[in-house]
Design an enzyme around this catalytic site. Structure first.
Site, PDB file in Angstrom:
ATOM      1  N   ARG A  75       0.998  -1.105  -0.011  1.00 16.32           N
ATOM      2  CA  ARG A  75       0.019  -0.015   0.075  1.00 16.32           C
ATOM      3  C   ARG A  75       0.985   1.126   0.072  1.00 16.32           C
ATOM      4  O   ARG A  75       0.438   2.213  -0.595  1.00 16.32           O
ATOM      5  CB  ARG A  75      -1.068  -0.110   1.366  1.00 16.32           C
ATOM      6  CG  ARG A  75      -1.595   1.367   1.489  1.00 16.32           C
ATOM      7  CD  ARG A  75      -2.651   1.079   2.630  1.00 16.32           C
ATOM      8  NE  ARG A  75      -3.012   2.368   2.961  1.00 16.32           N
ATOM      9  CZ  ARG A  75      -4.020   2.888   3.878  1.00 16.32           C
ATOM     10  NH1 ARG A  75      -4.450   1.767   4.766  1.00 16.32           N
ATOM     11  NH2 ARG A  75      -4.684   3.974   4.038  1.00 16.32           N
ATOM     12  N   ASN A 106     -10.323  -4.030  -0.835  1.00 19.03           N
ATOM     13  CA  ASN A 106     -10.369  -2.963  -1.599  1.00 19.03           C
ATOM     14  C   ASN A 106      -9.763  -3.122  -2.773  1.00 19.03           C
ATOM     15  O   ASN A 106      -8.784  -3.984  -3.014  1.00 19.03           O
ATOM     16  CB  ASN A 106      -9.710  -1.863  -0.783  1.00 19.03           C
ATOM     17  CG  ASN A 106     -10.862  -0.912  -0.166  1.00 19.03           C
ATOM     18  OD1 ASN A 106     -11.839  -0.646  -0.495  1.00 19.03           O
ATOM     19  ND2 ASN A 106     -10.523  -0.394   1.117  1.00 19.03           N
ATOM     20  N   CYS A 158     -18.857  -1.390   2.021  1.00 20.51           N
ATOM     21  CA  CYS A 158     -18.025  -0.210   2.308  1.00 20.51           C
ATOM     22  C   CYS A 158     -18.411   0.501   3.623  1.00 20.51           C
ATOM     23  O   CYS A 158     -19.705   0.360   3.613  1.00 20.51           O
ATOM     24  CB  CYS A 158     -17.763   0.661   0.858  1.00 20.51           C
ATOM     25  SG  CYS A 158     -16.699   1.989   1.452  1.00 20.51           S
ATOM     26  N   HIS A 165     -16.370   4.482  -3.316  1.00 25.01           N
ATOM     27  CA  HIS A 165     -15.447   5.537  -3.156  1.00 25.01           C
ATOM     28  C   HIS A 165     -15.930   6.918  -3.994  1.00 25.01           C
ATOM     29  O   HIS A 165     -15.027   7.509  -4.213  1.00 25.01           O
ATOM     30  CB  HIS A 165     -14.230   5.184  -2.854  1.00 25.01           C
ATOM     31  CG  HIS A 165     -13.745   4.328  -1.506  1.00 25.01           C
ATOM     32  ND1 HIS A 165     -12.436   4.004  -1.378  1.00 25.01           N
ATOM     33  CD2 HIS A 165     -14.586   4.352  -0.382  1.00 25.01           C
ATOM     34  CE1 HIS A 165     -12.405   3.341  -0.303  1.00 25.01           C
ATOM     35  NE2 HIS A 165     -13.745   3.467   0.312  1.00 25.01           N
ATOM     36  N   TYR A 180     -14.435  11.058  -0.215  1.00 20.09           N
ATOM     37  CA  TYR A 180     -13.501  10.624  -1.256  1.00 20.09           C
ATOM     38  C   TYR A 180     -13.698  11.329  -2.456  1.00 20.09           C
ATOM     39  O   TYR A 180     -12.679  11.428  -3.173  1.00 20.09           O
ATOM     40  CB  TYR A 180     -13.467   9.108  -1.674  1.00 20.09           C
ATOM     41  CG  TYR A 180     -12.878   8.110  -0.677  1.00 20.09           C
ATOM     42  CD1 TYR A 180     -11.432   7.718  -1.026  1.00 20.09           C
ATOM     43  CD2 TYR A 180     -13.546   7.770   0.315  1.00 20.09           C
ATOM     44  CE1 TYR A 180     -10.911   6.821  -0.201  1.00 20.09           C
ATOM     45  CE2 TYR A 180     -12.958   6.655   1.370  1.00 20.09           C
ATOM     46  CZ  TYR A 180     -11.555   6.495   1.040  1.00 20.09           C
ATOM     47  OH  TYR A 180     -10.938   5.366   1.957  1.00 20.09           O
TER      48      TYR A 180
HETATM   49  C1  G6P Z   1     -12.035   4.191   4.639  1.00 16.98           C
HETATM   50  C2  G6P Z   1     -12.449   3.457   3.731  1.00 16.98           C
HETATM   51  C3  G6P Z   1     -11.818   1.907   3.698  1.00 16.98           C
HETATM   52  C4  G6P Z   1     -10.367   2.062   3.816  1.00 16.98           C
HETATM   53  C5  G6P Z   1     -10.053   2.739   5.240  1.00 16.98           C
HETATM   54  C6  G6P Z   1      -8.589   3.038   5.361  1.00 16.98           C
HETATM   55  O1  G6P Z   1     -12.788   3.994   5.779  1.00 16.98           O
HETATM   56  O2  G6P Z   1     -13.761   3.429   3.395  1.00 16.98           O
HETATM   57  O3  G6P Z   1     -12.141   1.198   2.292  1.00 16.98           O
HETATM   58  O4  G6P Z   1      -9.950   0.563   4.063  1.00 16.98           O
HETATM   59  O5  G6P Z   1     -10.506   3.977   5.068  1.00 16.98           O
HETATM   60  O6  G6P Z   1      -8.447   3.588   6.497  1.00 16.98           O
HETATM   61  P1  G6P Z   1      -6.806   3.360   6.989  1.00 16.98           P
HETATM   62  O7  G6P Z   1      -7.016   3.686   8.337  1.00 16.98           O
HETATM   63  O8  G6P Z   1      -6.301   2.179   6.817  1.00 16.98           O
HETATM   64  O9  G6P Z   1      -6.299   4.451   6.296  1.00 16.98           O
END
Ligand code: G6P
Length: 437
Positions: A97, A151, A172, A202, A255
């Site tokens: 990531r 995701n 989601c 998103h 988003y």
């Molecule tokens: C949001 C999104 C999720 C994502 C998450 C990431 O809630 O809807 O799809 O996985 O953020 O959160 P993080 O704490 O990993 O950045």
């Protein structure tokens, strides 16, 4: 589905989010009698999985629940006889990531986990794995529902819908988070609100918001334009232009900032990456802290620190869906499902995110009315990118990958698209067997 006790298979069980899911299961045992939870992960996630297993056992004991908890690397054993398969895995872990976030930034392009080239790279790594999991489901648990949180959730669900026979719904936490934020700003209970949602994962808008029968869409837009808090932990809270929101007439999701305020978001991402690291790099630190807490024998509940993550309410979103299916509730949820005419200008076989009625037969989308060109333009362009990405990921097709990135509104020109694509393929070489031909 017979009303017998349930087996849940959780793929990616070693995730730091899992205690929230476990808490959600334990909270609902009167409605959803779970008899077994089987967590699966891969070799690299073995240690985390063991920590999650031990914490889950403590949580189950504390709740006095009669439930088998299993954790293993044996995906087939987990899927065998499962009623629900919940997918929440991350191929390549947080390091992959971080690469997804850093590569586009080098070219002055948004570097984000699910949106733009970062989401594209994640889809390339994830889709072959999810299709493999689906083969196991088709063979070992053909009646199971797969609830996909992995995701980019819409894109991944689309690949499953197109290429397998597995019964699947993509999920989601954004729509439920939107509801919670709107309830906060309107000073009401979330259950008093109804949002009519349609778009893509998103990239979903609440086209109308209702409070006790009153259309409050304009009030919500006014409050957001006036600076009411409207973001998620993982997205910077760039202020919205009130005139723009008024003209748009639909409530965007957090988003949307990446698409509507690209320059400001890019500048913010670059500055943060320099100071504190990208979001993945920050999350790595939070994860280490979380797993330290999870390891403590004294802990038998989800710790508050989990709230630093962006995925709030994810457990509610998925377990409310299990409840709706298992108890044939015919209740309203926002899910990722086949379009089938809901947004008439999109093909039937693509996946959209929209309000839907959910019962034992699955999710049936609700048509929110004709969408105007001000939202359809963006939806169509991003959907074209998503369709091309699915094909690139399934067939290891370079040309489709290039066209996918060239079609993404966040990639400003084809030279950049090509450079980013080549770097993504090189960096992810070990996770992209489909491109090695
Ligand atoms: C949001 C999104 C999720 C994502 C998450 C990431 O809630 O809807 O799809 O996985 O953020 O959160 P993080 O704490 O990993 O950045």
């Amino acid at each position: 589905m017979t009303k017998s006790p349930l087996k849940l298979a959780i793929i990616g069980g070693g995730s730091s989010y899992t205690p929230e899911l476990v808490e959600g299961v334990l909270k609902r045992l009167d409605r959803i009698p779970v008899k077994e939870m089987h967590f699966v992960d891969v070799e690299a996630g073995k240690e985390k999985l063991a920590v999650i297993e031990a914490l889950t056992r403590r949580m189950v004991d504390k709740a006095g629940a009669d439930m088998t908890v299993t954790a293993s690397m044996d995906r087939r054993a987990a899927i065998q006889g499962a009623d629900f398969v919940m997918t929440q895995f991350r191929v390549g872990g947080l390091q992959a990531r971080a690469n997804d976030e850093r590569i586009p930034l080098k070219y002055d392009v948004i570097g984000q986990e699910t949106t733009g080239p970062g989401g594209f790279a994640k889809a390339l790594r994830t889709i072959p794995v999810i299709l493999d999991i689906c083969q196991d489901i088709e063979e070992l648990a053909p009646n199971a529902w797969m609830l996909n949180f992995t995701n980019p959730a819409g894109l991944v669900t689309e690949a499953v819908q197109k290429y397998t026979r597995v019964k699947t719904i993509g999920l989601c936490n954004v729509p439920v988070s939107m509801k919670m934020m709107i309830a906060e700003m309107m000073d009401c209970q979330p259950q008093e609100l109804t949002l009519e949602c349609a778009g893509l994962n998103h990239l979903v808008w609440a086209h109308r918001a209702w409070l006790r029968g009153q259309d409050i869409t304009a009030d919500v837009l006014k409050k957001v334009g006036d600076g009411a808090s409207y973001s998620m932990k993982n997205i910077s809270e760039e202020p919205w232009d009130p005139d723009f929101l008024n003209a748009l007439g639909a409530i965007p999701c957090p988003y949307h900032r990446y698409f509507y305020q690209t320059e400001a978001m890019l500048a913010e991402e670059k500055a943060t990456a320099l100071k504190e690291g990208t979001r993945a790099e920050q999350v790595m630190k939070t994860e280490r802290e979380l797993f330290e807490l999870y390891s403590s024998e004294a802990l038998a509940e989800k710790p508050e620190q989990l709230e630093k993550r962006g995925g709030a309410y994810y457990s509610d979103a998925s377990l409310n869906l299990v409840d709706a299916i298992y108890n044939d509730q015919k209740s309203l949820h926002v899910v990722n499902v086949r379009n089938d005419g809901t947004i008439p200008s999109l093909p039937d076989d693509v996946v959209i995110e929209c309000s839907a009625v959910v019962g034992s037969w699955g999710a049936r989308p609700i048509v929110v009315g004709r969408l105007g060109p001000q939202v359809l333009g963006l939806i169509s362009q991003v959907k074209a990118y998503e369709q091309l990405t699915v094909e690139a990921a399934v067939h290891g097709d370079y040309d489709k990958g290039l066209m996918a990135l060239a079609s993404n509104p966040l990639v400003p020109d084809i030279d950049k698209a090509k450079l980013i694509l080549d770097e993504i393929l090189k960096t992810n070489h070990d996770y992209l067997p489909q491109f090695r031909h």
